[in-house]
Design a protein around this motif. Structure first.
Motif, mmCIF file in Angstrom:
data_model
loop_
_atom_site.group_PDB
_atom_site.id
_atom_site.type_symbol
_atom_site.label_atom_id
_atom_site.label_comp_id
_atom_site.label_asym_id
_atom_site.label_seq_id
_atom_site.Cartn_x
_atom_site.Cartn_y
_atom_site.Cartn_z
ATOM 1 N N VAL A 214 -4.507 -1.051 6.793
ATOM 2 C CA VAL A 214 -3.295 -1.398 6.205
ATOM 3 C C VAL A 214 -2.730 -2.325 7.253
ATOM 4 O O VAL A 214 -2.457 -1.631 8.584
ATOM 5 N N LEU A 215 -2.202 -3.523 6.763
ATOM 6 C CA LEU A 215 -1.309 -4.269 7.571
ATOM 7 C C LEU A 215 -0.089 -4.533 7.288
ATOM 8 O O LEU A 215 0.209 -5.088 5.837
ATOM 9 N N ALA A 216 0.986 -3.924 7.893
ATOM 10 C CA ALA A 216 2.261 -3.890 7.492
ATOM 11 C C ALA A 216 3.271 -4.025 8.581
ATOM 12 O O ALA A 216 3.003 -3.639 9.973
ATOM 13 N N TYR A 217 4.536 -4.349 8.453
ATOM 14 C CA TYR A 217 5.620 -4.537 9.562
ATOM 15 C C TYR A 217 6.727 -3.941 9.119
ATOM 16 O O TYR A 217 7.235 -3.770 7.876
ATOM 17 N N GLY A 218 7.850 -3.785 10.032
ATOM 18 C CA GLY A 218 9.101 -3.353 9.521
ATOM 19 C C GLY A 218 9.235 -2.246 8.873
ATOM 20 O O GLY A 218 8.569 -0.993 9.032
ATOM 21 N N ARG A 263 -13.892 -2.558 6.730
ATOM 22 C CA ARG A 263 -14.449 -3.578 5.768
ATOM 23 C C ARG A 263 -13.487 -3.917 4.539
ATOM 24 O O ARG A 263 -13.912 -4.105 3.633
ATOM 25 N N SER A 264 -12.370 -3.311 4.724
ATOM 26 C CA SER A 264 -11.439 -3.379 3.767
ATOM 27 C C SER A 264 -10.032 -3.541 4.072
ATOM 28 O O SER A 264 -9.681 -2.794 5.213
ATOM 29 N N LEU A 265 -9.348 -4.319 3.565
ATOM 30 C CA LEU A 265 -7.772 -4.774 4.128
ATOM 31 C C LEU A 265 -6.797 -4.784 3.081
ATOM 32 O O LEU A 265 -6.702 -5.370 1.782
#
Length: 332
Positions: A214-218, A263-265
């Motif tokens: 999981v790619l997240a910011y803030g 292998r999943s985003l």
């Protein structure tokens, strides 16, 4: 450690350590101390270098550019990030171009702080996350505040370089406690990081046991961390959360390393969906790891529409915990 207070102390330290640092912005002087009280006390301590400006973001940007060219280190506050649009010409056509235009004989290291984001019922013109419009602007760094990045480290990096930077601060971060990694942990999550402006990685189990990145910011990273922790404890759904400080230009290596394993985003951002940071992440990851992915990248963003003033309707438009959890479940 409340984020707003730590940020204010960071600015105080910068003013103390470097006589070139100047703070500019609307209503930042005492007794008001800024809309979110980050600058409270600073104009009393540094009256010559903490200055309230007229209500003109264009003027704030122009004066900041002139100060930077003259050798100062201006930090410009934008009370509401929605009004970054009034600075756009100065940033894109002037501040970011001077150093290259003048063959490195001039630098323009303006730091722009902007309070962004919604979920406070402030309506269509005081609730947006417009940072995606600045992504990809040559020679502009875009950095996102988070609870996992020490603002002292972040501003030390800003003030050490001669580059302009946009620092976006989600409003809902201000009253939150910083949760900096301690002894390799953030709460019950394993924490690792890399880089001067570190990309922080959080997971309940080692990476090889995670089934989704999981790619997240803030502020969205804060929401995602809670979900990652709860799903791990209650349902043994294991995800690795990747939280970059600098979101443009991006260091993709930590992301690619994580997705190679899972292998999943899923990407998460509060800005309106379409032509976004998440779309760029999906493009990069799909190009580099196309044969590795189990499923398409899931880009989670807010609805591409005007943000309502009604809090109930606002919640239906903006990304929140429900959308993040649903995406993690789909991708696991």
């Amino acid at each position: 450690m409340i984020f707003a207070k730590e940020l204010g102390d960071t600015l105080r330290g910068a003013l103390t350590d470097d006589q070139r640092v100047v703070l500019l912005g609307e209503d930042i002087a005492d007794p008001y101390g800024g809309a979110f009280k980050v600058t409270r006390g600073l104009s009393t301590a540094f009256p010559a270098r903490v200055r309230t400006t007229p209500i003109s973001e264009g003027a704030i940007a122009g004066v900041s550019a002139g100060l930077a060219l003259a050798g100062y280190r201006p930090i410009a506050e934008v009370m509401f990030g929605d009004f970054l649009t009034l600075m756009f010409d100065q940033v894109v056509n002037h501040i970011t171009k001077y150093q290259t235009m003048y063959a490195d004989q001039a630098t323009c290291p303006v730091i722009i702080r902007a309070a962004t984001g919604g979920h406070r019922g402030y309506g269509p013109t005081h609730s947006q996350s417009l940072e995606k419009h600045f992504l990809g602007v040559p020679h502009l760094r875009v950095v996102a505040a988070s609870l996992y990045h020490d603002p002292r480290v972040v501003f030390a990096d800003f003030l050490r370089r001669d580059e302009p930077v946009l620092y976006v601060e989600h409003k809902l971060l201000y009253p939150q406690h910083l949760t900096l990694p301690v002894n390799g942990m953030v709460g019950d999550l394993i924490a690792t990081s890399s880089g001067m402006l570190p990309t922080v990685r959080l997971s309940a189990v080692p990476r090889e046991d995670c089934t989704v990145s999981v790619l997240a910011y803030g502020y969205q990273a804060h929401l995602a961390a809670k979900i990652v922790e709860r799903l791990a404890i209650e349902e043994e759904i294991f995800a690795e959360l990747i939280v970059p400080a600098q979101i443009a230009p991006m260091d993709w290596a930590p992301v690619l390393s994580s997705v190679t394993a899972t292998r999943s985003l899923v990407t998460v951002e509060e800005g309106a969906g379409g032509w976004s940071w998440g779309a760029e992440a999906a493009s990069v990851v799909s190009r580099e790891l196309f044969g590795t992915l189990r499923r398409p990248v899931d880009v989670v963003a807010s609805e591409p529409t005007i943000i309502p003033s009604s809090k109930a309707k606002e919640s239906a438009v903006l990304v929140g915990s429900a959308q993040i959890e649903a995406a993690i479940r789909r991708a696991s």
